[in-house]
Design a protein around this motif. Structure first.
Motif, PDB file in Angstrom:
ATOM      1  N   CYS A  45      -8.373-113.272  11.845  1.00 18.28           N
ATOM      2  CA  CYS A  45      -8.823-111.899  12.060  1.00 18.28           C
ATOM      3  C   CYS A  45      -8.662-111.586  13.531  1.00 18.28           C
ATOM      4  N   ASN A  65     -10.011-108.608  14.862  1.00 17.12           N
ATOM      5  CA  ASN A  65     -10.844-107.423  15.101  1.00 17.12           C
ATOM      6  C   ASN A  65     -11.941-107.609  16.135  1.00 17.12           C
ATOM      7  N   TRP A  66     -12.453-108.803  16.270  1.00 21.50           N
ATOM      8  CA  TRP A  66     -13.507-109.079  17.255  1.00 21.50           C
ATOM      9  C   TRP A  66     -14.702-108.142  17.134  1.00 21.50           C
ATOM     10  N   TYR A  94     -20.458-109.204  16.568  1.00 27.21           N
ATOM     11  CA  TYR A  94     -21.411-110.183  16.021  1.00 27.21           C
ATOM     12  C   TYR A  94     -20.706-111.367  15.370  1.00 27.21           C
ATOM     13  N   CYS A  95     -19.381-111.321  15.276  1.00 25.07           N
ATOM     14  CA  CYS A  95     -18.697-112.181  14.303  1.00 25.07           C
ATOM     15  C   CYS A  95     -17.957-113.359  14.929  1.00 25.07           C
ATOM     16  N   VAL A 146     -15.777-115.201  13.233  1.00 19.34           N
ATOM     17  CA  VAL A 146     -14.534-115.472  12.499  1.00 19.34           C
ATOM     18  C   VAL A 146     -13.269-115.454  13.369  1.00 19.34           C
ATOM     19  N   PRO A 147     -13.061-114.432  14.236  1.00 19.11           N
ATOM     20  CA  PRO A 147     -11.822-114.447  15.023  1.00 19.11           C
ATOM     21  C   PRO A 147     -11.664-115.728  15.851  1.00 19.11           C
ATOM     22  N   GLN A 187      -9.364-111.802   5.720  1.00 15.77           N
ATOM     23  CA  GLN A 187     -10.540-111.203   6.357  1.00 15.77           C
ATOM     24  C   GLN A 187     -10.382-109.688   6.375  1.00 15.77           C
ATOM     25  N   HIS A 221     -10.930-103.575   5.610  1.00 18.31           N
ATOM     26  CA  HIS A 221     -11.608-102.927   6.743  1.00 18.31           C
ATOM     27  C   HIS A 221     -11.556-101.408   6.542  1.00 18.31           C
ATOM     28  N   GLN A 279     -21.324-102.597   7.033  1.00 19.89           N
ATOM     29  CA  GLN A 279     -22.113-103.333   8.043  1.00 19.89           C
ATOM     30  C   GLN A 279     -23.340-102.581   8.519  1.00 19.89           C
ATOM     31  N   ARG A 290     -16.738-101.699  15.377  1.00 19.11           N
ATOM     32  CA  ARG A 290     -16.158-101.582  14.044  1.00 19.11           C
ATOM     33  C   ARG A 290     -14.970-100.611  14.010  1.00 19.11           C
TER      34      ARG A 290
HETATM   35 FE1  SF4 Z   1     -13.050-109.819  11.419  1.00 22.58          FE
HETATM   36 FE2  SF4 Z   1     -14.679-109.155   9.388  1.00 22.58          FE
HETATM   37 FE3  SF4 Z   1     -15.598-110.720  11.388  1.00 22.58          FE
HETATM   38 FE4  SF4 Z   1     -15.095-108.103  11.851  1.00 22.58          FE
HETATM   39  S1  SF4 Z   1     -16.652-108.942  10.419  1.00 22.58           S
HETATM   40  S2  SF4 Z   1     -14.466-109.830  13.166  1.00 22.58           S
HETATM   41  S3  SF4 Z   1     -13.331-107.721  10.521  1.00 22.58           S
HETATM   42  S4  SF4 Z   1     -13.968-111.263   9.920  1.00 22.58           S
END
Ligand code: SF4
Ligand code: 5AD
Length: 440
Positions: free
Chosen positions: A157, A159-160, A163-164, A166-167, A201, A238, A265, A277
Protein backbone atom coordinates in the motif's frame (compact mmCIF):
# COMPACT_ATOMS: atom_id res chain seq x y z
CA UNK A 1 7.72 -33.99 8.52
CA UNK A 2 4.61 -32.23 9.72
CA UNK A 3 3.69 -28.56 10.13
CA UNK A 4 1.01 -26.72 12.06
CA UNK A 5 0.05 -23.32 10.67
CA UNK A 6 -2.05 -20.59 12.32
CA UNK A 7 -3.21 -17.52 10.42
CA UNK A 8 -3.98 -14.24 12.18
CA UNK A 9 -5.54 -11.16 10.59
CA UNK A 10 -6.93 -10.47 7.15
CA UNK A 11 -7.73 -12.28 3.91
CA UNK A 12 -4.35 -11.34 2.46
CA UNK A 13 -2.76 -13.32 5.27
CA UNK A 14 -4.99 -16.28 4.40
CA UNK A 15 -3.82 -16.08 0.80
CA UNK A 16 -0.20 -15.91 1.97
CA UNK A 17 -0.78 -18.92 4.23
CA UNK A 18 -2.23 -20.89 1.33
CA UNK A 19 0.95 -20.24 -0.66
CA UNK A 20 3.11 -21.50 2.22
CA UNK A 21 0.88 -24.57 2.55
CA UNK A 22 1.27 -25.29 -1.15
CA UNK A 23 5.05 -24.91 -1.02
CA UNK A 24 5.35 -27.07 2.09
CA UNK A 25 3.11 -29.73 0.49
CA UNK A 26 5.23 -29.68 -2.67
CA UNK A 27 8.31 -30.34 -0.52
CA UNK A 28 6.66 -33.30 1.20
CA UNK A 29 5.50 -31.65 4.43
CA UNK A 30 2.13 -32.80 5.77
CA UNK A 31 -0.29 -30.57 7.67
CA UNK A 32 -0.86 -31.54 11.29
CA UNK A 33 -3.98 -30.70 13.26
CA UNK A 34 -2.32 -31.14 16.63
CA UNK A 35 0.78 -29.38 17.89
CA UNK A 36 2.05 -32.59 19.43
CA UNK A 37 2.66 -34.32 16.15
CA UNK A 38 4.06 -31.21 14.44
CA UNK A 39 7.75 -30.60 13.74
CA UNK A 40 7.26 -27.04 12.55
CA UNK A 41 4.85 -24.41 13.89
CA UNK A 42 4.17 -21.44 11.62
CA UNK A 43 2.45 -18.34 12.98
CA UNK A 44 1.43 -16.06 10.11
CA UNK A 45 0.95 -12.78 11.94
CA UNK A 46 -0.89 -9.46 11.79
CA UNK A 47 0.36 -6.08 13.00
CA UNK A 48 -2.54 -3.79 12.21
CA UNK A 49 -3.58 -3.47 15.86
CA UNK A 50 -1.87 -4.25 19.14
CA UNK A 51 -4.21 -7.06 20.15
CA UNK A 52 -3.25 -9.63 17.51
CA UNK A 53 0.40 -8.87 18.26
CA UNK A 54 -0.08 -9.61 21.95
CA UNK A 55 -1.79 -12.86 21.03
CA UNK A 56 1.29 -13.92 19.09
CA UNK A 57 3.66 -13.10 21.95
CA UNK A 58 1.55 -15.10 24.37
CA UNK A 59 1.40 -17.98 21.89
CA UNK A 60 5.19 -17.83 21.63
CA UNK A 61 5.35 -18.14 25.42
CA UNK A 62 3.28 -21.34 25.24
CA UNK A 63 5.45 -22.68 22.44
CA UNK A 64 8.59 -22.54 24.56
CA UNK A 65 7.51 -25.72 26.39
CA UNK A 66 6.41 -27.35 23.13
CA UNK A 67 9.81 -26.74 21.59
CA UNK A 68 11.71 -27.98 24.63
CA UNK A 69 9.69 -31.23 24.73
CA UNK A 70 11.35 -32.78 21.66
CA UNK A 71 14.51 -32.27 19.66
CA UNK A 72 14.39 -30.63 16.23
CA UNK A 73 11.14 -28.74 16.70
CA UNK A 74 10.99 -25.46 14.79
CA UNK A 75 9.07 -22.21 15.23
CA UNK A 76 8.55 -19.83 12.30
CA UNK A 77 7.03 -16.35 12.55
CA UNK A 78 5.88 -14.91 9.23
CA UNK A 79 3.90 -11.96 7.88
CA UNK A 80 3.37 -8.40 9.07
CA UNK A 81 4.78 -8.65 12.61
CA UNK A 82 7.76 -10.58 11.32
CA UNK A 83 8.40 -7.81 8.79
CA UNK A 84 7.96 -4.95 11.26
CA UNK A 85 9.74 -6.24 14.32
CA UNK A 86 12.03 -9.16 13.52
CA UNK A 87 14.67 -7.96 15.98
CA UNK A 88 12.14 -7.46 18.77
CA UNK A 89 10.70 -10.95 18.19
CA UNK A 90 14.11 -12.57 18.44
CA UNK A 91 14.96 -10.56 21.54
CA UNK A 92 11.71 -11.41 23.33
CA UNK A 93 11.42 -14.95 21.99
CA UNK A 94 14.85 -16.45 21.28
CA UNK A 95 13.16 -19.82 20.72
CA UNK A 96 11.99 -18.55 17.31
CA UNK A 97 13.97 -20.25 14.51
CA UNK A 98 12.65 -18.59 11.35
CA UNK A 99 11.40 -15.07 10.65
CA UNK A 100 9.92 -14.40 7.19
CA UNK A 101 8.64 -10.97 6.14
CA UNK A 102 5.65 -10.15 3.94
CA UNK A 103 7.43 -10.69 0.63
CA UNK A 104 9.51 -13.69 1.61
CA UNK A 105 6.95 -16.48 2.03
CA UNK A 106 8.51 -18.29 -0.92
CA UNK A 107 11.47 -19.18 1.33
CA UNK A 108 9.48 -21.14 3.91
CA UNK A 109 10.85 -24.53 2.87
CA UNK A 110 14.50 -23.51 2.46
CA UNK A 111 14.43 -21.48 5.68
CA UNK A 112 13.08 -24.49 7.59
CA UNK A 113 15.81 -26.65 6.07
CA UNK A 114 18.49 -24.16 7.07
CA UNK A 115 17.11 -24.08 10.62
CA UNK A 116 17.07 -27.88 10.73
CA UNK A 117 20.71 -27.83 9.67
CA UNK A 118 21.50 -25.71 12.71
CA UNK A 119 21.34 -22.09 11.56
CA UNK A 120 19.61 -19.92 14.18
CA UNK A 121 17.76 -17.71 13.63
CA UNK A 122 17.04 -17.53 9.89
CA UNK A 123 15.72 -14.04 9.16
CA UNK A 124 14.51 -12.96 5.71
CA UNK A 125 12.70 -9.62 5.43
CA UNK A 126 13.66 -8.11 2.07
CA UNK A 127 10.70 -6.10 0.75
CA UNK A 128 12.20 -6.14 -2.77
CA UNK A 129 11.38 -9.81 -3.16
CA UNK A 130 8.05 -11.07 -4.50
CA UNK A 131 6.47 -14.43 -3.77
CA UNK A 132 3.52 -14.02 -6.15
CA UNK A 133 4.90 -15.63 -9.34
CA UNK A 134 4.94 -18.91 -7.39
CA UNK A 135 1.21 -18.69 -6.82
CA UNK A 136 0.34 -20.18 -10.19
CA UNK A 137 1.44 -23.44 -11.68
CA UNK A 138 2.99 -26.36 -9.94
CA UNK A 139 3.23 -25.09 -6.36
CA UNK A 140 -0.41 -24.16 -5.89
CA UNK A 141 -1.38 -27.06 -8.14
CA UNK A 142 -0.52 -29.53 -5.41
CA UNK A 143 -2.64 -27.86 -2.81
CA UNK A 144 -6.25 -28.83 -2.28
CA UNK A 145 -8.49 -26.50 -4.25
CA UNK A 146 -11.54 -24.89 -2.67
CA UNK A 147 -14.81 -23.74 -4.20
CA UNK A 148 -13.83 -20.16 -3.42
CA UNK A 149 -10.30 -18.79 -3.49
CA UNK A 150 -8.42 -15.59 -2.72
CA UNK A 151 -6.17 -14.18 -5.43
CA UNK A 152 -3.85 -11.29 -4.51
CA UNK A 153 -3.62 -8.83 -7.41
CA UNK A 154 -1.71 -5.99 -5.79
CA UNK A 155 0.77 -6.21 -2.93
CA UNK A 156 1.43 -3.46 -0.40
CA UNK A 157 0.00 0.00 0.00
CA UNK A 158 1.30 3.49 -0.85
CA UNK A 159 -1.37 5.54 0.92
CA UNK A 160 0.23 6.19 4.30
CA UNK A 161 -2.93 6.80 6.27
CA UNK A 162 -1.60 8.36 9.46
CA UNK A 163 -2.73 5.54 11.79
CA UNK A 164 -1.73 2.59 9.64
CA UNK A 165 1.28 0.29 9.83
CA UNK A 166 0.52 -1.52 6.56
CA UNK A 167 2.60 0.62 4.14
CA UNK A 168 5.71 0.05 6.26
CA UNK A 169 5.22 -3.70 6.78
CA UNK A 170 3.84 -4.62 3.36
CA UNK A 171 5.86 -2.20 1.27
CA UNK A 172 4.80 -0.02 -1.65
CA UNK A 173 2.08 -0.99 -4.11
CA UNK A 174 3.17 -3.63 -6.57
CA UNK A 175 0.66 -5.01 -9.08
CA UNK A 176 0.87 -8.45 -10.58
CA UNK A 177 0.72 -8.60 -14.39
CA UNK A 178 -2.71 -9.34 -15.90
CA UNK A 179 -1.47 -12.53 -17.59
CA UNK A 180 -0.08 -13.93 -14.35
CA UNK A 181 -3.36 -13.33 -12.49
CA UNK A 182 -5.27 -14.78 -15.45
CA UNK A 183 -3.14 -17.91 -15.35
CA UNK A 184 -3.67 -18.35 -11.62
CA UNK A 185 -7.45 -17.98 -12.00
CA UNK A 186 -7.53 -20.48 -14.89
CA UNK A 187 -5.45 -22.86 -12.84
CA UNK A 188 -7.83 -22.57 -9.88
CA UNK A 189 -10.93 -22.99 -12.07
CA UNK A 190 -9.51 -26.08 -13.75
CA UNK A 191 -9.31 -27.65 -10.29
CA UNK A 192 -12.82 -26.71 -9.17
CA UNK A 193 -12.80 -23.12 -7.94
CA UNK A 194 -15.97 -21.28 -8.99
CA UNK A 195 -15.60 -17.98 -7.15
CA UNK A 196 -12.50 -15.84 -6.79
CA UNK A 197 -11.96 -12.85 -4.55
CA UNK A 198 -9.28 -10.50 -5.87
CA UNK A 199 -7.26 -9.07 -3.00
CA UNK A 200 -5.28 -5.95 -2.27
CA UNK A 201 -5.03 -3.25 0.38
CA UNK A 202 -6.57 -1.08 -2.35
CA UNK A 203 -7.53 -3.05 -5.45
CA UNK A 204 -8.61 0.21 -7.11
CA UNK A 205 -4.93 1.16 -7.33
CA UNK A 206 -4.35 -1.95 -9.43
CA UNK A 207 -2.12 -1.45 -12.47
CA UNK A 208 -0.90 2.10 -11.81
CA UNK A 209 2.62 0.82 -11.35
CA UNK A 210 2.62 -1.41 -14.48
CA UNK A 211 3.99 -0.14 -17.77
CA UNK A 212 0.83 -0.86 -19.77
CA UNK A 213 -1.33 0.60 -16.98
CA UNK A 214 -4.25 -1.82 -16.87
CA UNK A 215 -6.86 -0.94 -14.22
CA UNK A 216 -9.22 -3.01 -12.11
CA UNK A 217 -12.18 -2.65 -14.52
CA UNK A 218 -9.95 -3.96 -17.31
CA UNK A 219 -8.75 -6.88 -15.19
CA UNK A 220 -12.31 -7.72 -14.13
CA UNK A 221 -13.50 -7.78 -17.74
CA UNK A 222 -10.54 -9.94 -18.71
CA UNK A 223 -11.10 -12.46 -15.90
CA UNK A 224 -14.84 -12.59 -16.54
CA UNK A 225 -14.11 -14.37 -19.82
CA UNK A 226 -12.68 -17.36 -17.91
CA UNK A 227 -14.89 -20.38 -18.73
CA UNK A 228 -16.11 -22.22 -15.67
CA UNK A 229 -15.68 -19.25 -13.35
CA UNK A 230 -19.05 -18.20 -11.93
CA UNK A 231 -18.38 -15.31 -9.61
CA UNK A 232 -15.79 -12.58 -9.11
CA UNK A 233 -15.39 -10.48 -5.97
CA UNK A 234 -12.74 -7.96 -5.01
CA UNK A 235 -11.64 -6.22 -1.81
CA UNK A 236 -10.62 -3.69 -0.38
CA UNK A 237 -11.50 -0.45 -2.21
CA UNK A 238 -10.28 3.03 -1.30
CA UNK A 239 -13.25 5.46 -1.51
CA UNK A 240 -11.12 8.05 -3.30
CA UNK A 241 -10.64 5.74 -6.28
CA UNK A 242 -14.24 4.74 -7.07
CA UNK A 243 -14.80 5.53 -10.75
CA UNK A 244 -17.54 5.57 -13.36
CA UNK A 245 -15.66 2.81 -15.17
CA UNK A 246 -15.82 0.56 -12.13
CA UNK A 247 -19.56 1.11 -11.77
CA UNK A 248 -20.10 0.44 -15.49
CA UNK A 249 -18.18 -2.83 -15.38
CA UNK A 250 -19.87 -3.95 -12.17
CA UNK A 251 -23.32 -3.35 -13.60
CA UNK A 252 -22.54 -4.77 -17.04
CA UNK A 253 -20.68 -7.98 -16.23
CA UNK A 254 -22.90 -10.65 -14.65
CA UNK A 255 -20.04 -12.57 -13.02
CA UNK A 256 -19.06 -9.60 -10.85
CA UNK A 257 -20.89 -9.77 -7.53
CA UNK A 258 -22.86 -6.79 -6.29
CA UNK A 259 -20.83 -5.97 -3.22
CA UNK A 260 -18.19 -3.39 -2.41
CA UNK A 261 -16.14 -3.04 0.75
CA UNK A 262 -15.45 0.68 1.09
CA UNK A 263 -13.72 1.58 4.37
CA UNK A 264 -14.88 4.99 5.55
CA UNK A 265 -12.81 4.95 8.80
CA UNK A 266 -14.44 8.14 10.17
CA UNK A 267 -17.41 10.36 9.41
CA UNK A 268 -16.05 13.83 10.21
CA UNK A 269 -14.02 15.84 7.69
CA UNK A 270 -11.50 16.93 10.32
CA UNK A 271 -10.70 13.32 11.18
CA UNK A 272 -10.56 12.21 7.54
CA UNK A 273 -8.08 14.99 6.83
CA UNK A 274 -5.89 14.12 9.79
CA UNK A 275 -6.05 10.46 8.87
CA UNK A 276 -4.73 11.43 5.41
CA UNK A 277 -7.61 9.61 3.73
CA UNK A 278 -7.82 11.91 0.71
CA UNK A 279 -11.63 12.32 0.62
CA UNK A 280 -14.31 14.29 2.42
CA UNK A 281 -17.62 13.03 3.78
CA UNK A 282 -19.27 14.60 0.71
CA UNK A 283 -16.96 12.70 -1.65
CA UNK A 284 -17.81 9.51 0.18
CA UNK A 285 -21.56 10.13 -0.04
CA UNK A 286 -21.23 10.82 -3.78
CA UNK A 287 -19.40 7.53 -4.31
CA UNK A 288 -22.10 5.66 -2.37
CA UNK A 289 -24.89 7.36 -4.33
CA UNK A 290 -23.23 6.58 -7.65
CA UNK A 291 -22.68 2.93 -6.70
CA UNK A 292 -26.26 2.46 -5.51
CA UNK A 293 -27.67 4.21 -8.56
CA UNK A 294 -25.44 2.29 -10.97
CA UNK A 295 -25.27 -1.23 -9.55
CA UNK A 296 -28.67 -2.69 -8.72
CA UNK A 297 -28.89 -4.37 -5.32
CA UNK A 298 -25.29 -3.55 -4.36
CA UNK A 299 -24.31 -4.13 -0.73
CA UNK A 300 -21.91 -1.63 0.76
CA UNK A 301 -19.82 -2.66 3.75
CA UNK A 302 -17.13 -0.69 5.54
CA UNK A 303 -14.43 -0.42 8.20
CA UNK A 304 -14.85 2.17 10.94
CA UNK A 305 -12.37 3.24 13.57
CA UNK A 306 -13.29 5.10 16.76
CA UNK A 307 -10.98 7.06 19.03
CA UNK A 308 -8.50 8.40 16.49
CA UNK A 309 -6.34 11.01 18.32
CA UNK A 310 -8.24 14.26 18.75
CA UNK A 311 -11.67 12.70 18.14
CA UNK A 312 -14.11 14.74 20.25
CA UNK A 313 -17.58 13.71 21.35
CA UNK A 314 -18.84 16.15 18.72
CA UNK A 315 -16.75 14.51 15.94
CA UNK A 316 -17.98 11.11 17.03
CA UNK A 317 -21.63 12.14 17.01
CA UNK A 318 -21.22 13.71 13.56
CA UNK A 319 -19.75 10.39 12.41
CA UNK A 320 -22.69 8.42 13.80
CA UNK A 321 -25.04 10.74 11.92
CA UNK A 322 -23.20 10.06 8.70
CA UNK A 323 -23.30 6.27 9.20
CA UNK A 324 -27.02 6.57 9.89
CA UNK A 325 -27.33 8.35 6.56
CA UNK A 326 -25.25 5.89 4.55
CA UNK A 327 -26.89 2.83 6.15
CA UNK A 328 -24.08 0.34 5.56
CA UNK A 329 -25.06 -3.29 5.09
CA UNK A 330 -22.39 -4.20 7.63
CA UNK A 331 -19.28 -2.73 9.24
CA UNK A 332 -16.10 -3.98 10.82
CA UNK A 333 -15.58 -1.73 13.81
CA UNK A 334 -12.32 -1.05 15.63
CA UNK A 335 -10.95 0.98 18.49
CA UNK A 336 -7.92 2.99 17.39
CA UNK A 337 -4.69 1.28 18.38
CA UNK A 338 -1.43 3.27 18.28
CA UNK A 339 1.10 1.56 15.98
CA UNK A 340 4.86 2.03 16.16
CA UNK A 341 6.28 4.39 13.58
CA UNK A 342 2.95 5.83 12.40
CA UNK A 343 2.28 9.55 12.43
CA UNK A 344 -0.75 9.34 14.71
CA UNK A 345 1.14 7.49 17.44
CA UNK A 346 3.20 10.50 18.45
CA UNK A 347 0.20 12.83 18.85
CA UNK A 348 -0.36 14.09 22.36
CA UNK A 349 -4.16 14.12 22.11
CA UNK A 350 -4.77 10.37 22.36
CA UNK A 351 -8.33 9.47 23.34
CA UNK A 352 -8.49 7.58 26.66
CA UNK A 353 -9.02 3.85 26.19
CA UNK A 354 -12.21 3.92 28.24
CA UNK A 355 -13.73 6.57 25.96
CA UNK A 356 -12.67 4.56 22.86
CA UNK A 357 -14.38 1.43 24.15
CA UNK A 358 -17.52 3.29 25.14
CA UNK A 359 -17.76 4.86 21.65
CA UNK A 360 -17.13 1.50 20.07
CA UNK A 361 -20.13 0.06 21.94
CA UNK A 362 -22.36 2.92 20.76
CA UNK A 363 -21.18 2.45 17.19
CA UNK A 364 -21.79 -1.30 17.28
CA UNK A 365 -25.30 -0.79 18.68
CA UNK A 366 -26.12 1.65 15.87
CA UNK A 367 -24.70 -0.57 13.13
CA UNK A 368 -26.39 -3.71 14.48
CA UNK A 369 -29.73 -1.94 14.36
CA UNK A 370 -29.11 -0.80 10.76
CA UNK A 371 -27.85 -4.20 9.60
CA UNK A 372 -30.90 -5.91 11.04
CA UNK A 373 -33.28 -3.34 9.57
CA UNK A 374 -31.71 -3.71 6.14
CA UNK A 375 -31.77 -7.50 6.30
CA UNK A 376 -35.43 -7.46 7.38
CA UNK A 377 -36.16 -5.35 4.33
CA UNK A 378 -34.93 -8.21 2.10
CA UNK A 379 -37.12 -10.92 3.64
CA UNK A 380 -39.41 -12.35 0.97
CA UNK A 381 -37.02 -11.64 -1.90
CA UNK A 382 -34.99 -14.32 -3.69
CA UNK A 383 -31.21 -14.51 -3.81
CA UNK A 384 -28.69 -16.54 -5.81
CA UNK A 385 -26.69 -18.53 -3.27
CA UNK A 386 -23.42 -20.37 -3.85
CA UNK A 387 -23.67 -23.25 -1.39
CA UNK A 388 -20.40 -23.76 0.41
CA UNK A 389 -21.18 -26.75 2.61
CA UNK A 390 -22.82 -27.73 5.88
CA UNK A 391 -23.79 -24.84 8.16
CA UNK A 392 -21.70 -24.41 11.31
CA UNK A 393 -24.74 -25.23 13.43
CA UNK A 394 -27.88 -27.27 12.79
CA UNK A 395 -28.51 -30.75 11.42
CA UNK A 396 -29.32 -30.89 7.71
CA UNK A 397 -28.53 -27.22 7.13
CA UNK A 398 -26.30 -25.76 4.43
CA UNK A 399 -24.58 -22.39 4.31
CA UNK A 400 -23.61 -20.20 1.41
CA UNK A 401 -23.28 -16.61 0.30
CA UNK A 402 -25.61 -14.46 -1.75
CA UNK A 403 -24.18 -12.36 -4.56
CA UNK A 404 -24.01 -9.40 -2.21
CA UNK A 405 -22.02 -11.46 0.26
CA UNK A 406 -24.66 -12.18 2.90
CA UNK A 407 -24.58 -15.47 4.72
CA UNK A 408 -27.63 -17.63 3.93
CA UNK A 409 -28.51 -20.83 5.80
CA UNK A 410 -30.97 -23.25 4.21
CA UNK A 411 -32.11 -26.85 4.54
CA UNK A 412 -30.63 -29.26 1.99
CA UNK A 413 -28.51 -32.31 1.35
CA UNK A 414 -24.74 -32.18 1.51
CA UNK A 415 -24.40 -33.10 -2.15
CA UNK A 416 -25.68 -29.58 -2.98
CA UNK A 417 -22.38 -28.09 -1.81
CA UNK A 418 -20.78 -26.35 -4.76
CA UNK A 419 -24.04 -25.50 -6.52
CA UNK A 420 -25.80 -22.23 -7.22
CA UNK A 421 -29.34 -22.20 -5.84
CA UNK A 422 -32.17 -19.74 -6.00
CA UNK A 423 -33.25 -19.19 -2.42
CA UNK A 424 -36.18 -17.31 -0.92
CA UNK A 425 -35.03 -15.36 2.15
CA UNK A 426 -37.44 -16.16 4.95
CA UNK A 427 -35.85 -14.86 8.16
CA UNK A 428 -33.47 -11.98 8.81
CA UNK A 429 -30.75 -12.09 11.44
CA UNK A 430 -27.72 -9.96 12.28
CA UNK A 431 -25.48 -12.61 10.76
CA UNK A 432 -27.55 -13.02 7.57
CA UNK A 433 -30.62 -14.99 6.56
CA UNK A 434 -32.48 -18.25 6.84
CA UNK A 435 -33.95 -19.25 3.49
CA UNK A 436 -35.71 -21.93 1.48
CA UNK A 437 -34.67 -23.14 -1.98
CA UNK A 438 -37.11 -22.15 -4.68
CA UNK A 439 -38.26 -25.20 -6.67
CA UNK A 440 -37.17 -25.46 -10.31
FE1 SF4 B 1 -3.23 1.56 3.12
FE2 SF4 B 1 -5.64 0.83 4.06
FE3 SF4 B 1 -3.59 1.22 5.78
FE4 SF4 B 1 -4.71 3.33 4.52
S1 SF4 B 1 -5.74 1.94 6.00
S2 SF4 B 1 -2.50 2.94 4.74
S3 SF4 B 1 -5.26 2.46 2.53
S4 SF4 B 1 -3.70 -0.39 4.19
N1 5AD C 1 -5.98 1.02 14.91
C1 5AD C 1 -7.22 0.49 14.75
N2 5AD C 1 -7.67 0.05 13.57
C2 5AD C 1 -6.85 0.13 12.50
N3 5AD C 1 -7.03 -0.21 11.22
C3 5AD C 1 -5.90 0.08 10.54
N4 5AD C 1 -5.00 0.62 11.36
C4 5AD C 1 -5.57 0.67 12.60
C5 5AD C 1 -5.13 1.12 13.87
N5 5AD C 1 -3.93 1.66 14.04
C6 5AD C 1 -8.28 -0.75 10.71
C7 5AD C 1 -8.83 0.10 9.58
C8 5AD C 1 -8.58 -0.78 8.38
C9 5AD C 1 -8.75 -2.14 8.98
C10 5AD C 1 -8.19 -3.25 8.16
O1 5AD C 1 -8.09 -2.04 10.21
O2 5AD C 1 -10.20 0.31 9.78
O3 5AD C 1 -9.51 -0.52 7.34
Amino acid sequence: MRYHLTTYGCQMNEADSSLMQALLAAAGWEPSVSLDSADLVVLNTCAVREKPENKVYSKLGELRAWKAAARGRLIAITGCMAQGEAAEIIRRAPQVDVVLGTRCFQHIVSAAQRALAGEHPVVLTDLNEDPSPLRCGTAMGRAKTALTAFVPIILGCSNWCSYCIVPSVRGPEKSRPVHEIGREVEDLVSRGTREVTLLGQNVLAYGRDLSDRPDLPYLLTHLASTDGLWRIRFTTCHPRDVSGRLIEVMSGEPKICEHIHLPIQAGADKLLREMNRGYTTDDYLHAVDALRAGVRGIAITTDIMVGFPGETEHDFEASLKLYERVRFDAAFTFAYSPRPGTKATSRDDQVPRKVCLERLQRLIALQNRITLERNRGSVGTVAEVLVQGPAERGEGLLAGRSRNNKLVVLPGERRLAGSLLTVRLTEAHLWGFRGLPVAG
